[in-house]
Design a protein around this motif. Structure first.
Motif, mmCIF file in Angstrom:
data_model
loop_
_atom_site.group_PDB
_atom_site.id
_atom_site.type_symbol
_atom_site.label_atom_id
_atom_site.label_comp_id
_atom_site.label_asym_id
_atom_site.label_seq_id
_atom_site.Cartn_x
_atom_site.Cartn_y
_atom_site.Cartn_z
ATOM 1 N N GLY A 167 0.803 -1.236 0.000
ATOM 2 C CA GLY A 167 0.000 0.000 0.000
ATOM 3 C C GLY A 167 0.826 1.271 0.000
ATOM 4 N N ILE A 168 1.892 1.275 -0.798
ATOM 5 C CA ILE A 168 2.806 2.438 -0.861
ATOM 6 C C ILE A 168 2.497 3.282 -2.100
ATOM 7 N N ARG A 169 2.460 4.594 -1.913
ATOM 8 C CA ARG A 169 2.247 5.526 -3.041
ATOM 9 C C ARG A 169 3.387 5.368 -4.048
ATOM 10 N N PHE A 170 3.041 5.171 -5.314
ATOM 11 C CA PHE A 170 4.054 4.896 -6.340
ATOM 12 C C PHE A 170 3.830 5.767 -7.575
ATOM 13 N N TYR A 171 4.871 6.506 -7.947
ATOM 14 C CA TYR A 171 4.815 7.325 -9.158
ATOM 15 C C TYR A 171 5.534 6.603 -10.291
ATOM 16 N N ASN A 172 4.759 5.941 -11.113
ATOM 17 C CA ASN A 172 5.323 5.154 -12.217
ATOM 18 C C ASN A 172 5.462 6.023 -13.463
ATOM 19 N N ILE A 173 6.154 5.503 -14.468
ATOM 20 C CA ILE A 173 6.303 6.193 -15.744
ATOM 21 C C ILE A 173 4.914 6.481 -16.310
ATOM 22 N N GLY A 174 4.715 7.713 -16.778
ATOM 23 C CA GLY A 174 3.436 8.083 -17.379
ATOM 24 C C GLY A 174 2.419 8.606 -16.383
ATOM 25 N N SER A 175 2.775 8.610 -15.088
ATOM 26 C CA SER A 175 1.841 9.115 -14.057
ATOM 27 C C SER A 175 1.788 10.643 -14.067
ATOM 28 N N GLY A 176 2.792 11.251 -14.723
ATOM 29 C CA GLY A 176 2.917 12.711 -14.701
ATOM 30 C C GLY A 176 3.748 13.188 -13.533
ATOM 31 N N ASN A 177 4.077 12.265 -12.620
ATOM 32 C CA ASN A 177 4.842 12.610 -11.407
ATOM 33 C C ASN A 177 6.124 11.815 -11.259
ATOM 34 N N GLN A 178 6.440 10.960 -12.247
ATOM 35 C CA GLN A 178 7.664 10.147 -12.161
ATOM 36 C C GLN A 178 8.882 11.041 -12.397
ATOM 37 N N GLY A 179 9.989 10.599 -11.875
ATOM 38 C CA GLY A 179 11.234 11.336 -12.104
ATOM 39 C C GLY A 179 12.275 10.947 -11.083
ATOM 40 N N ILE A 180 13.372 11.679 -11.074
ATOM 41 C CA ILE A 180 14.447 11.401 -10.114
ATOM 42 C C ILE A 180 13.888 11.673 -8.717
ATOM 43 N N VAL A 181 14.124 10.745 -7.822
ATOM 44 C CA VAL A 181 13.527 10.793 -6.483
ATOM 45 C C VAL A 181 13.780 12.133 -5.781
ATOM 46 N N HIS A 182 14.977 12.729 -5.971
ATOM 47 C CA HIS A 182 15.306 13.989 -5.288
ATOM 48 C C HIS A 182 14.787 15.217 -6.033
ATOM 49 N N VAL A 183 14.151 14.990 -7.173
ATOM 50 C CA VAL A 183 13.481 16.084 -7.895
ATOM 51 C C VAL A 183 11.985 16.058 -7.589
ATOM 52 N N ILE A 184 11.399 14.846 -7.580
ATOM 53 C CA ILE A 184 9.937 14.780 -7.423
ATOM 54 C C ILE A 184 9.457 15.125 -6.003
ATOM 55 N N ALA A 185 10.223 14.743 -4.980
ATOM 56 C CA ALA A 185 9.750 15.009 -3.602
ATOM 57 C C ALA A 185 9.672 16.511 -3.314
ATOM 58 N N PRO A 186 10.708 17.295 -3.655
ATOM 59 C CA PRO A 186 10.584 18.742 -3.439
ATOM 60 C C PRO A 186 9.494 19.383 -4.293
ATOM 61 N N GLU A 187 9.394 18.998 -5.575
ATOM 62 C CA GLU A 187 8.445 19.697 -6.446
ATOM 63 C C GLU A 187 6.992 19.418 -6.044
#
Length: 467
Positions: free
Chosen positions: A95-115
């Motif tokens: 049950g973990i939130r997952f940003y997969n390719i094509g979700s609009g939120n995928q990317g390098i882990v240290h880029v997506i968390a701040p943005e």
């Protein structure tokens, strides 16, 4: 109780207890995971029949192994596809939130968390990735951890850690045109050494950092780890709050005001006591390029590669190794060194402002003949925003390739690799032997603007000459 640094305050407020080893059991507020260091950790949980204690505090994405050219599934690389499937399954199972390719939120882990506003001041953050120190830009205490520690955080939401000393690194004044956050951190590491920060957290302070945007601050904190520090941070201020306001996971309404009041209270006290203080003058920092095989082997672009006798005795053996591996001659200028590949991206310099700055220098120019140059946005959001501004068209017109989001050639656990002994101008964070996918490939670290200068000239060049 005054005289405390932000590090002391955050550490104290997250301390669960002191372990028999003398280490602190530290509560982790946010756990970020990706496809490379998590499959074994989930495997260990399953072997022991353990659950993920707080699944809502873990967020997953894919970045290291994802191809940036063709992202069709299944991936051509069988191992990469297996890692993807493993993470997808584990996130579903626990049950973990997952940003997969094509979700609009995928990317390098240290880029997506701040943005997305997941990264906030006063947090403790952990991720199975060296460059987790990036999140310290927000006034968080962020640690890169190993696979067994990823397991520990999943199972207990805590980590066993030894408390660090704190070194204040003060940089004051205005940077010269053509000098960027990347140059500052390369200059600091060059001066203090790659082992200078061992046992320390680095607090970056002074008017230079106060004037920086959040994305520039992230660049600096990202590479704290390359200077040997366990983490690096900047005290939260109005710049931090403005960046976070209205982001997806930022507090809203009355909670926002309470959050800002608390974030302000955790800043280092005016009379905070530090274990060490080092100061730099921003005006003395020039565009910086690495010439060797550690991020500490850097020089100003207008300097020559150091000769062995100009170096301290302790640095001569690694310098000798670097001359040989890099095929560079001591005493010769770094400027004019021929370049084969130019890479703009990574968790250090793959954000929108990095691409905007690089595009300024690419506009109306063209990549030199024989040079392969490509731009890899740090996330799907960054890609979308850059395309909305037309940055992709600027780069494509200049002869750069425009790619999908991912770690790409920062560490080449994907199809983006150097060939043979190619030499690369890279906006990433590590220039270790073989780092970019070839056991003989050579990496020169520099700012994105300097990468563009290298791409259009076909050699290491001073970006100030393009101004």
């Amino acid at each position: 109780m005054s005289e405390r640094t932000l590090f002391d305050k955050v550490w104290h407020s997250h301390t669960v207890g002191i372990l028999p080893s003398g280490q602190t059991q530290l509560f982790i507020g946010l756990h970020l995971i990706h496809e490379v260091t998590s499959p074994q950790a989930f495997g260990m949980l399953r072997e022991r029949g353990l659950k993920v204690l707080y699944p809502q505090r873990t967020v997953a994405t894919v970045d290291h192994i994802v191809p940036t050219e063709n992202q069709a599934r299944p991936f051509v690389d069988i191992l990469a596809e297996e890692m993807m499937q493993s993470l997808e399954q584990s996130c579903q199972d626990y049950g973990i939130r997952f940003y997969n390719i094509g979700s609009g939120n995928q990317g390098i882990v240290h880029v997506i968390a701040p943005e997305q506003g997941l990264t906030q001041p006063g947090m403790t953050i952990a991720c199975g990735d060296s460059h987790t120190s990036t999140h310290g830009a927000f006034g968080a205490i962020a640690f890169g951890i190993g696979t067994s520690q990823v397991r520990d955080v999943l199972a207990s939401q805590t980590l066993a850690l030894s408390k660090l000393k704190v070194r204040k690194i003060e940089v004051n004044g205005k940077l010269q045109p053509g000098v960027y956050a990347k140059d500052i951190i390369l200059h600091i590491i060059r001066t203090l050494g790659v082992k200078g920060g061992v046992g320390y957290a680095y607090e970056f302070a002074g008017t230079t950092f106060e004037q920086m945007s959040m994305e520039e601050r992230m660049t600096v904190c990202n590479m704290s780890i390359e200077g040997g520090a366990r983490c690096g941070y900047i005290n939260p201020d109005e710049v931090t709050f403005q960046y976070l306001k209205d982001r997806d996971f930022a507090p809203k309404g009355g909670d926002w005001d309470k959050a800002v009041a608390w974030w302000t209270s955790i800043r280092s006290d005016e009379d905070a006591v530090y274990d060490d203080i080092v100061t730099f003058n921003a005006a003395e920092i020039a565009p910086t390029v690495t010439w060797g095989i550690t991020p500490g082997q850097g020089i100003a672009v207008n300097e020559a590669i150091p000769t062995p006798d100009s170096l301290p005795e302790s640095e001569r053996a690694i310098a000798k190794e670097a001359y040989s591996y890099m095929q560079l001659t001591p005493g010769t200028p770094i400027q004019g060194t021929k370049i084969d590949v130019c890479f703009i991206g990574s968790c250090t310099n793959g954000r929108l402002s990095d691409l905007q700055e690089a595009a300024k220098f690419a506009q109306g120019r063209h990549v030199a003949e024989g040079v392969k140059a490509f731009v890899v946005p740090g996330s799907e959001r960054v890609k979308k925003e850059a395309e909305a501004e037309g940055l992709d068209r600027v780069f494509l017109a200049a002869g750069f390739e425009w790619r999908e989001a991912g770690c790409s050639m920062c560490l080449a656990m994907n199809p983006d690799k150097l060939q043979g002994s190619q030499i690369s101008a890279s906006s990433s964070n590590r220039n270790f032997k073989g780092r970019q996918g070839s056991s003989t490939g050579r990496t020169l670290l520099m700012s994105p603007a300097m990468v563009v200068a290298a791409a259009v000239k076909g050699e290491v060049s001073d970006v100030r000459k393009l101004m």
